[in-house]
Design an enzyme around this catalytic site. Structure first.
Site, PDB file in Angstrom:
ATOM      1  N   THR A 174       0.833  -1.204   0.000  1.00 19.21           N
ATOM      2  CA  THR A 174       0.000   0.000   0.000  1.00 19.21           C
ATOM      3  C   THR A 174       0.870   1.257   0.000  1.00 19.21           C
ATOM      4  O   THR A 174       0.576   2.229  -0.716  1.00 19.21           O
ATOM      5  CB  THR A 174      -0.932   0.003   1.221  1.00 19.21           C
ATOM      6  OG1 THR A 174      -1.801  -1.135   1.129  1.00 19.21           O
ATOM      7  CG2 THR A 174      -1.780   1.262   1.270  1.00 19.21           C
TER       8      THR A 174
ATOM      9  N   TYR B 116      -4.949  -5.688  -7.383  1.00 18.71           N
ATOM     10  CA  TYR B 116      -4.832  -4.275  -7.743  1.00 18.71           C
ATOM     11  C   TYR B 116      -6.151  -3.512  -7.826  1.00 18.71           C
ATOM     12  O   TYR B 116      -6.144  -2.292  -7.965  1.00 18.71           O
ATOM     13  CB  TYR B 116      -4.049  -4.143  -9.054  1.00 18.71           C
ATOM     14  CG  TYR B 116      -2.604  -4.557  -8.863  1.00 18.71           C
ATOM     15  CD1 TYR B 116      -1.697  -3.690  -8.275  1.00 18.71           C
ATOM     16  CD2 TYR B 116      -2.166  -5.828  -9.228  1.00 18.71           C
ATOM     17  CE1 TYR B 116      -0.383  -4.061  -8.064  1.00 18.71           C
ATOM     18  CE2 TYR B 116      -0.853  -6.207  -9.020  1.00 18.71           C
ATOM     19  CZ  TYR B 116       0.044  -5.323  -8.442  1.00 18.71           C
ATOM     20  OH  TYR B 116       1.335  -5.697  -8.228  1.00 18.71           O
TER      21      TYR B 116
ATOM     22  N   PHE C  39       5.620  -6.391 -19.524  1.00 20.15           N
ATOM     23  CA  PHE C  39       6.672  -5.444 -19.126  1.00 20.15           C
ATOM     24  C   PHE C  39       6.894  -5.546 -17.618  1.00 20.15           C
ATOM     25  O   PHE C  39       6.114  -6.137 -16.903  1.00 20.15           O
ATOM     26  CB  PHE C  39       6.306  -4.021 -19.523  1.00 20.15           C
ATOM     27  CG  PHE C  39       4.962  -3.529 -19.045  1.00 20.15           C
ATOM     28  CD1 PHE C  39       4.844  -2.929 -17.795  1.00 20.15           C
ATOM     29  CD2 PHE C  39       3.831  -3.673 -19.830  1.00 20.15           C
ATOM     30  CE1 PHE C  39       3.613  -2.466 -17.353  1.00 20.15           C
ATOM     31  CE2 PHE C  39       2.595  -3.206 -19.394  1.00 20.15           C
ATOM     32  CZ  PHE C  39       2.489  -2.606 -18.150  1.00 20.15           C
TER      33      PHE C  39
END
Length: 409
Positions: free
Chosen positions: A95, A123, A409
């Protein structure tokens, strides 16, 4: 001992990256892959959490420009390399990194943050919604045939050494980027990702191969792949492992896929991470024998609701007031009037009555045009407060081309 969250220093990268690898199982990557990520890491946009001399949390950002509906290339934070050491779970480390990261992205003036999730459940609480999906396929080429469009036989195919033709392949990719939401413009260095080919990762397959599609001397497409030979008592059953392919027109695309289907001594083409609307699916004789599997891909977070909604266009006129909930980034919360069409848009704060109520997570899911606001409303995630507003916004937000992330990525 209290932990220390700070921007990464260059001399800390090895410890930082080792902590990331341990969090993902501890299996060392091939040296070529490690060196690539070392070169691509943006040190001044990377965060580490330290307990004394031990790195216990990692998070990075790549500076992307992402295509949005309408073709604009918008600055986006490519969130990456996120991990928390198993010894420091449930202490607020993740967080704290997400908090600092989104504050930084806002300060940089970037309207979007995007990521691919190892575990999608993580998420949503930080405002990310699943904005793109992709298709994995295992095609039985011994039984499936392609019906190709006119002009396919006019395309010339030739083998090439992948590293020798990376520039022409990147030129094809660059021409495709504006036409499909979700595609990042590749910055210098990222072309190496498509060439990554460590021997230890081939699992019995060939080195990376490349075939170019040409017409009148111009490269109009390419395919990069490996071949994994295999045999059974009745004959060969090799597998073509497609890494990536792009083409500039239907005939070139069909020529490349026909080539992949027809490689000698193979009976299967396996491919991962392809667009959900890719043309080959409409050329095959038997879609059931292609074993399609759909999964989530790019997760999208609107860091600046007004700037993000204004950056894209809308395929039908939209004039809607959103009541946005955003507990993690409260600067986005409240009412926004979006007015736009295929030529452009504006999005400003307003005190007018809301037409639709939703959280920033749903806006992120719908932002690239691949997830319907109507579908989200059917799940109870969007509330219609003015009759007709949901249909208006759903039609406007949709993209004629499915959004797609071409690589991780």
């Amino acid at each position: 001992m209290a932990t220390d969250l700070r921007v990464l220093r260059q001399d800390e990268w090895d410890k930082w990256y080792d902590s990331l690898i341990r969090a993902f199982g501890g299996v060392a990557e091939p040296s070529e892959e490690r060196e690539l990520w070392d070169s691509l890491t943006e040190i001044d946009r990377s965060l580490g959490v330290w307990d004394g001399d031990t790195c216990v949390g990692t998070a990075g950002v790549f500076s992307f420009r992402l295509t949005v509906p309408g073709g604009a290339s918008v600055p986006a934070a490519g969130v990456t390399m996120v991990s928390v050491a198993a010894t420091h779970r449930r202490r607020g480390v993740l967080t704290a990194m997400m908090r600092r990261q989104l504050d930084d992205v806002r300060a940089w003036g970037w309207p979007l943050a995007v990521l691919t999730a190892s575990e999608p459940v993580i998420y949503g609480r930080f405002g990310y919604g699943i904005g793109t999906y992709h298709v994995n396929a295992e095609i039985d080429t011994s039984r499936v045939r392609l019906s190709v469009p006119p002009g396919t036989d006019d395309v010339r195919l030739r083998y090439a050494v992948p590293a020798d033709v990376v520039d022409v392949c990147e030129a094809v990719y660059a021409r495709k980027v504006p036409g499909r939401p979700g595609m990042p413009a590749r910055q210098p260095g990222w072309e190496r990702l498509g060439l990554l080919d460590p021997e230890s990762s081939r699992e019995g397959a060939s080195p990376l191969q490349c075939v170019l599609a040409e017409r009148d001397g111009e490269v109009v497409g390419y395919a990069r792949f490996r071949v994994k030979p295999d045999w059974e008592p009745t004959g060969p059953k090799g597998v073509v492992l497609l890494r990536d392919t792009e083409a500039l027109d239907p005939a070139a695309e069909a020529a490349l896929w026909r080539f992949l289907f027809d490689i000698d001594l193979t009976s299967t083409v396996k491919t991962n991470g392809r667009p959900v609307d890719e043309a080959w699916q409409y050329l095959v004789s038997d879609i059931r024998r292609c074993s399609l599997r759909v999964r989530d891909s790019l997760h999208v977070r609107l860091v600046d609701v007004g700037a993000a909604l204004q950056a894209r266009t809308y395929q039908a006129p939209v004039d809607v007031v959103f009541e946005v909930e955003d507990a993690f980034c409260p600067w986005n919360a409240g009412r926004w009037r979006l007015s736009g069409d295929a030529k452009g848009a504006s999005c400003e704060r307003t005190t007018d009555a809301a037409d639709l109520a939703l959280s920033v997570r749903e806006l992120g899911a719908a932002y690239l045009g691949g997830v319907s606001l109507t579908a989200l409303a059917a799940a109870g995630r969007v509330r219609e407060l003015r009759q007709g507003a949901l249909a208006e916004a759903s039609v406007g937000f949709a993209s004629a081309v499915a959004p797609w992330l071409p690589h991780g990525f």
